[in-house]
Scaffold this motif. Sequence first.
Motif: not given
Lengths: 154, 719
Positions: A20, A24, A27-28, A37-39, A100, B237, B289, B365-366, B440, B443-446
Motif C-alpha cells: 500500500q 494513503y 492520510r487515511e 494526492y495530485g496525480c 493545494y 478531499s 481507498s 485538487e481533483p 468520500k 477522482w483520480t487524475r486520470e
Amino acid sequence: MSLTLKVNGREHQVDVAPEQKLLYVLREQLGLTGTKYGCGEGQCGACTVLVDGQATRSCLSPVVSAVGKSVTTIEGLEHEGHLHPVQEAFLQTEAFQCGYCTSGAILSAVSLLNKTPRPSDQQIIAAMEGNICRCGTYPRILKAIRSASQADQG
Amino acid sequence: MNVDERGAELLEDQEQLATSRLKYSFNFELQRREFCKLLGGGLMVFLSARDLVSQESGRRFNGGQGAPPAIAAWLHIAEDGSITVYTGKVEMGQNIRTSLTQQVSEELRIPPASIHLIMGDTALVPYDMGTFGSRTTPTMGPQLRRVSAAARENLIDLAAQRWQVDRSNLLAKDGKVQDPQSRKSVTYGELTKGQELVKLVADAPVLESPAEWKIAGASASKVDGRAFVTGEHKYTSDVVRPGMLYGKVMRPAQFKATLKSLDDGEAQKLPGITVVHDGNFVGVTASDSAGATKALQALRAEWSAPQQTSEATLFQDLKNAGTSATGESAETIFQSGSMEQGLAAADHRLSETYSVAYIAHIPLEPRAAVAEWNDSRLTVWTGTQRPFGVREELSEAFRIPLEDVHVIVPDTGSAYGGKHTADAAVEAARLAKAAGKPVKVVWTREEEFTWAYFRPAGVIEVKSGVRRDGTITAWQCDNYNAGAAAIRTPYNIANQRITFHPAEAPLRQGSYRGLAGPANHFAREVHMDELAHTVGMESLEFRLKNVTDLRLRAVLQAAAEKFGWSREKSSPSRGFGIAGGTEKGSYVATCVEVAIGKHNDVHVVRVAEAFECGAIVNPAGLQNQIVGSIIMGLGGALFEAIHFDNGRILNPRLSSYRVPRFSDMPQVDVEMLDRKDLPPAGAGETPIMTLAPAIANAIFAATGKRLRALPMVPQGLPR
C-alpha cells in the motif's frame, strides 16, 4: 500486516498491506491529511514527504519502504510552536494561491536546503521542477526559497 | 444541467436576475427566528436586493408585504463583537476570502482579524449563482460593503441611544463607536451585548470611495494563510466523517458507453465491500481507498459504445456542425456598416483561420465529495464553483426537496472554471445511500482528465480590410465552437460582422478561465499583427492608430513602457511581440520576449504585462492572480492539448500532458494601473488573455513563421 512507522518523531503501528502506498497510510490511517494526492504517478509533487530527510513521492512509495526510517510530513515541520524557516518564508512571501501544492512544495524545498543550504536560482528551479503549481505561483515560490536559504544562514 | 460554455455565459448574464427568482425567495420572519436560535444574540443585518425585487415583481419592496425580498447579503455581530459575514461565493485560490474581508473591514471600521467569512454553505448563506465570470469583485464586493456600512450605521444608532446624544456627532473607528466631544467610546461588542436585533436594510448608506480606502486598496496577507503552510487547512478531499467509507466509480473505456453486463462476484467476496449497480452507474465502497480500488479492479464489465470521431478531423467537424442546416443556428453577436463596402474601401484584404485545441483545467485538487445521509436529508461537502447549483442537481438526482440538501464548500484546491458540475457529489451521495454510511469520493487524475469537461476547441476565421495608412476598414469574425466571450473587437472599425457558430462538440466542454477570451484574443491580436505587417507599420503604433478607448491605450502604453518595447529589435534568435485587449470590465496588454533555440525550441524568457481593473482592492493578491494567469497561460499557448480518438482521451496523465513547470517560468514584470475613480472589476480571468497572441507575434518577429494554432509549439517550431 502490522508495521511500525516513525512519522514526525512518533512511532505508529499500522495494519496495512505492505505494498500500500505511503500516501494513503498517512492520510487515511494516521489522519495526516496535509500530504495531498495530485496525480498518483509522481509527476506533480503534491504528495511529497521527507523520508530520512530526502524528498520522496509518497504516492509511489510502498509503505514498507518507509519502515525503519524517519518520515516527516508537513504536520511535523513546526518546532515548539515555531514554523520551519521554509514555512515562514512561504507565508511571508504568500507563495501560494489555492494552497493545494504548498505542503509538497515546502517539503521539496526543505529537502533541497538540507543538502544545499545556499542554492543558486538554477539549483532551486532544478530541485522544484517536479512540483506543479497549477495556479502559477512559481516566481513567489522561488523568492520564498531564496529568502529561507538566507534565513538559514542567519 | 447544460454546462456548455455559452450556457455558462448566459448564466452569468442572468446572475443578477436569478438571485431574485421566487424559488429562492426569502422568508424573513422564519430566517430571523432561525438565526437568533443558531447564533444567539447580537446584531444581524440583512441587505435586501431591493432593485432586483422591483424588477422581478414590478413592485417595490414595501417592508414585508407583497413580494418577499431577495436578500443579497447578511452579517452578524456577536455579543463579543466578533463579525461573521455570509456569502455564497467560494474561495478556490483567487483570494476573495481576503479581499472581501478587507472590504467589510473598511466599511465596518474594524480590523480584518475580527471578521470571519462563512462561504458557500447553502444552509447558512444567501443564494448565489456561483463563483465565475469575475463577478465577485464587481457584485459581491459592493454588496458586502453595503451591508457592512448598514451595520456600522446601526451601531452608531445604538451608541446614540445609549448616550442620548445626536448620532451625527459620533463616529465608528477601530471596532468602537466614539464620541469625540465627550471622549466616550464603546466597543461593538458592548453595544450588541444582550441584544437580539435584526435589521433589514433596503437603502444602502453612502459608501467610502476607493480614494478614501485605508484597508481595502492596500496589500493584505491571506487571512488564513498559516493554515496552508502547516497543512491544517481541510480541503474537501481531507474531510473525514464518523464511520466514513471510501468510494470509487467504474468508468467505461469510451465515452457514450452503455453497460451490457456486470459480474461483481469476485468483488463481492472481498470483506466490507458494497457494490452499487444502478443503470450505467457502477461503484464500490470500502473502508479505505486501497480496498475500494481493489474491489473496482475485481469487477468484470462489458460496455458497448458507438464509433466516435477523432481529433484528426476535429476542426473540420466543428466547422461542418456549425454551418450545417442541422447544427444550432449561428448567432450574430454584432454587426455594423457593410462588410462589402468595408472590403471595397481597403487597399489590402486578409483572410486567415485560427484554431485552439481542447485543453484541461487540471485543478491540483481533483473533483471530490463527501456525502452523508440522515434519514432523507443529505449533506455534501464538495469543491465546486456552484454550491447552489450542486444543491439543485442533488435534489433532482435523488428527488428530494431543495431544503433537504445541504452543500458545504470547503476552500477548494483551485478550479479555473472547471468545477461547475455536481459529478463527484452525485456519485458520493449515490454510494452513501447504498452503503448507509458517509462516503468520500476523490477522482483520480486520470478520471479528472477524462470525465470532467474541457476548454472548448474551436476554429476562428477572420476576414479584414485595411487601408495603406493603417486604418482598418472591415472586420469579420466567424467563431466555431470556441465561444462568444470577448469575441467583439475593441478597435474602432466601421464595418463589422461578428458571428458565433455553436457546434455539436465531440467532447464534453465547458467554462475555462476567461471562457473563450484567450481564444478570441489569440485570433484577433495575431490578425492585428498580420495587418500591421501587411501595411508595414510597427505593431504598437498600428494598434494605437485604430483604438480610441483610453483604458486600452493606457495598458498598451504601460506594458510597452515596462518592457522597454521601443528599445527592442527582433533578430532570428530573439523575438518581441505585443498584444492587448479587454474583457469583463478590465484591460490587459502583454509584451513578450522569446528566445529561439538551436533545435527550433521556443522559450519565453520575459513577459511584461499591464493590467487595469478599476480601483484595486488588494494589490498583492492581484499581482498573484496576474502572474499566475501568465504562467498558466504559457501552457495553453505553447504545448497543452488534449488528444482523443473514438471516445477515448489518449493523454489523460500529467506524464503525457505537459503543464508549465518551474523551468518554464519567464521573468515576469507586472504593472498594475490603479484607477481609484472607477469601481473595481474582477481580475482572475482577463490577465490570461493576451499572453498567447503576444508570444505568437514574438515568434513571427524572430522567425517569420506565423503560427495560427494553439498550442503553438508542442514539439518545437514547425519546420
